[in-house]
Enzyme design. Structure first.
Site, mmCIF file in Angstrom:
data_model
loop_
_atom_site.group_PDB
_atom_site.id
_atom_site.type_symbol
_atom_site.label_atom_id
_atom_site.label_comp_id
_atom_site.label_asym_id
_atom_site.label_seq_id
_atom_site.Cartn_x
_atom_site.Cartn_y
_atom_site.Cartn_z
ATOM 1 N N GLY A 249 0.785 -1.160 -0.015
ATOM 2 C CA GLY A 249 0.111 0.041 0.057
ATOM 3 C C GLY A 249 0.797 1.325 0.130
ATOM 4 C CD GLU A 291 1.037 -9.389 1.803
ATOM 5 O OE1 GLU A 291 1.452 -10.242 1.943
ATOM 6 O OE2 GLU A 291 0.298 -8.387 1.747
ATOM 7 N N PRO A 292 4.882 -4.819 -1.034
ATOM 8 C CG PRO A 292 7.034 -4.346 -1.476
ATOM 9 C CD PRO A 292 6.109 -5.289 -0.884
ATOM 10 N NE ARG A 331 -4.954 2.162 -10.164
ATOM 11 C CZ ARG A 331 -4.594 3.538 -9.884
ATOM 12 N NH1 ARG A 331 -4.296 4.265 -10.884
ATOM 13 N NH2 ARG A 331 -4.945 3.788 -8.721
ATOM 14 C CE1 TYR A 335 -9.974 0.579 -8.021
ATOM 15 C CE2 TYR A 335 -8.261 1.995 -9.095
ATOM 16 C CZ TYR A 335 -8.639 0.620 -8.550
ATOM 17 O OH TYR A 335 -7.852 -0.254 -8.641
ATOM 18 C CB CYS A 362 -18.899 1.460 -27.387
ATOM 19 S SG CYS A 362 -18.663 2.006 -29.173
ATOM 20 C CD GLU A 363 -19.433 1.484 -21.099
ATOM 21 O OE1 GLU A 363 -19.657 2.348 -20.228
ATOM 22 O OE2 GLU A 363 -19.975 0.480 -21.490
#
Ligand SMILES: *Cc1c(COP(=O)(O)O)cnc(C)c1O
Length: 435
Positions: A249, A291-292, A331, A335, A362-363
């Site tokens: 994180g 845990e990177p 991404r 988010y 197509c969005e």
């Protein structure tokens, strides 16, 4: 010339350079969209973590969270750098096995590990399984009996804090699909169950408090909560942990709004905190695992696109469209992630306009960057988007039946294709006829 804000250069022709190579040349050679990684940056990031633990004389495992970007080649680099890895699925585990990754350095995660996943892990004697729930304890124990094997495990716990960019917030009642709750006693119950299984070697606790964390307080707080619990387990069960895993994180820079800490600083503070608590409790020093994912590969990767159509809506906004989008970088749509970019073939020119970068899916939501300052844009220009090395290729998809882009590694002026561009035959490979 160095580029401001990102670890890349601009050459005499004004082209963006990565790992000693001209990005315009790479785009021509391999086509676009194209992911390009500077492997020397990946190695630097690995070494920042590994060497800091070494300098502090602390036994540690730095486990690359391979969900950030998994492929044979990246896992070979992790192997060369002496890292361990995390996998969260049979597919990631399979990739690690195919990369000949040392199995004792593979850790398996997941909140709903399947029988097949656990079986593959057990058969290959992986280093550790991070237990997530009560169902898994029973399932793992049964499978270990069936295969006549033993397994190291960590218990994933939720310390009940959430890191919020610059401050953590305590949540008394932790609401997460991952791990065992500490506050309500479930973690302790899981611990006592694990202690009863001969084939399970319980090594310690794991927590992962979030992503894109820019301060060390959240980790310090998580450690404090873990040690509160461990103090209790010590007095009741005379237990001391061999391993404490603080997850990943660690934040990286996507845009000028982000100000990450040097990676070594996270390690320094973690070690300091753990040492403080163990000296207070008179525990032996545990191994520290981290845990990177993002912080190892994120800044090392860029994506190159060719700019096609443009659309001016006077008084509203100017759009430019690139030959990729949410299929190679989910991404922003998933988010609202923010990115920066430059025109790779004119990276030396001042910004004179602002455009919004659209993908070609197509969005309406397929927008890569809103309001990006750039020089005047022409079609055929190459757009380089920065910090796409984590959760870019790994989240790539075939929406609209676009083929997944190729991935190139560059290092010391050499380029090497490490994932081929998908063909349309790849895309219809599993389609069966119905006539
Ligand atoms: C996603 C994840 C990581 C890696 O997170 P980054 O933000 O990429 O560093 C590490 N551990 C666990 C358990 C994860 O789920």
């Amino acid at each position: 010339m160095k580029l401001a804000g990102h670890p890349f250069q601009v050459n005499k022709e004004g082209h963006l350079v990565i790992g000693g190579l001209d990005t315009v040349g790479l785009a021509k050679k391999y086509g676009t969209p194209l992911y390009v990684y500077d492997v020397s940056i990946i190695r630097e990031n690995c070494r920042a973590f590994v060497n800091t633990f070494k300098e502090l004389g602390v036994s540690a495992q730095v486990a690359y969270a391979s969900k950030a970007f998994s492929s044979i080649a990246i896992l070979q680099v992790m192997k060369q750098e002496g890292l361990s890895i995390d996998v969260v699925s049979e597919g990631e585990l399979y990739t690690a096995l195919k990369a000949d990754f040392p199995t004792e350095k593979i850790h398996l995660h997941g909140n709903n590990k399947s029988i097949d996943e656990l079986t593959l892990a057990i058969e290959n004697n992986i280093g550790c399984i991070v237990i997530d729930n009560f169902y898994e304890i029973e399932l793992l124990n049964r499978l270990l009996d069936e295969h006549d094997k033993n397994m190291n495990v960590l218990l994933r716990v939720t310390p009940g804090i959430q890191s919020k960019t610059h401050q953590y917030i305590m949540t008394g009642n932790e609401d997460s699909k991952f791990g065992f709750n500490l506050a309500n006693g479930q973690a302790e119950k899981a611990f006592t169950q694990l202690d009863n299984h001969d084939r399970i070697h319980f090594k310690g606790l794991h927590c992962h408090i979030g992503s894109q964390i820019f301060e060390t307080d959240s980790f310090t707080k998580a450690a404090e909560i873990l040690f509160d619990e461990l103090a209790k387990w010590h007095s009741v069960y005379n237990y001391t942990p061999e391993v404490l895993n603080f997850g990943g994180g660690f934040g990286i820079r996507y845009t000028k709004e982000d100000s990450p800490l040097p990676l070594a600083q996270y390690v320094d503070e973690l070690v300091l905190t753990v040492k403080k608590h163990i000296s207070h409790l008179q525990f032996p020093m545990p191994e520290i695992w981290i845990e990177p994912g993002r912080s190892i590969v994120g800044n090392a990767g860029i994506t190159l696109y060719t700019i096609g159509s443009t659309k001016e809506i006077p008084g509203v906004r100017n759009y430019i469209a690139v030959d990729g989008g949410m299929t190679d970088n989910l991404r922003p749509a998933l988010y609202q992630a923010k990115y920066e970019g430059v025109i790779a073939n004119r990276a030396d020119q001042p910004n004179t306009t602002e455009v919004s970068v659209a993908g070609k899916c197509c969005e309406s939501g397929d927008m890569l960057i809103w309001d990006l300052p750039l020089p005047e844009v022409n079609n055929g220009d190459i757009l380089a988007v920065f910090s796409t090395g984590a959760y870019g290729y790994s989240m790539a998809n075939n929406y609209n039946r676009f083929s997944k882009a190729a991935v190139v590694f560059v290092e010391n002026g050499q380029d090497k294709l490490i994932i081929k561009r998908e063909t349309y035959d790849d895309i219809i490979r599993n389609d069966l006829s119905y006539e």
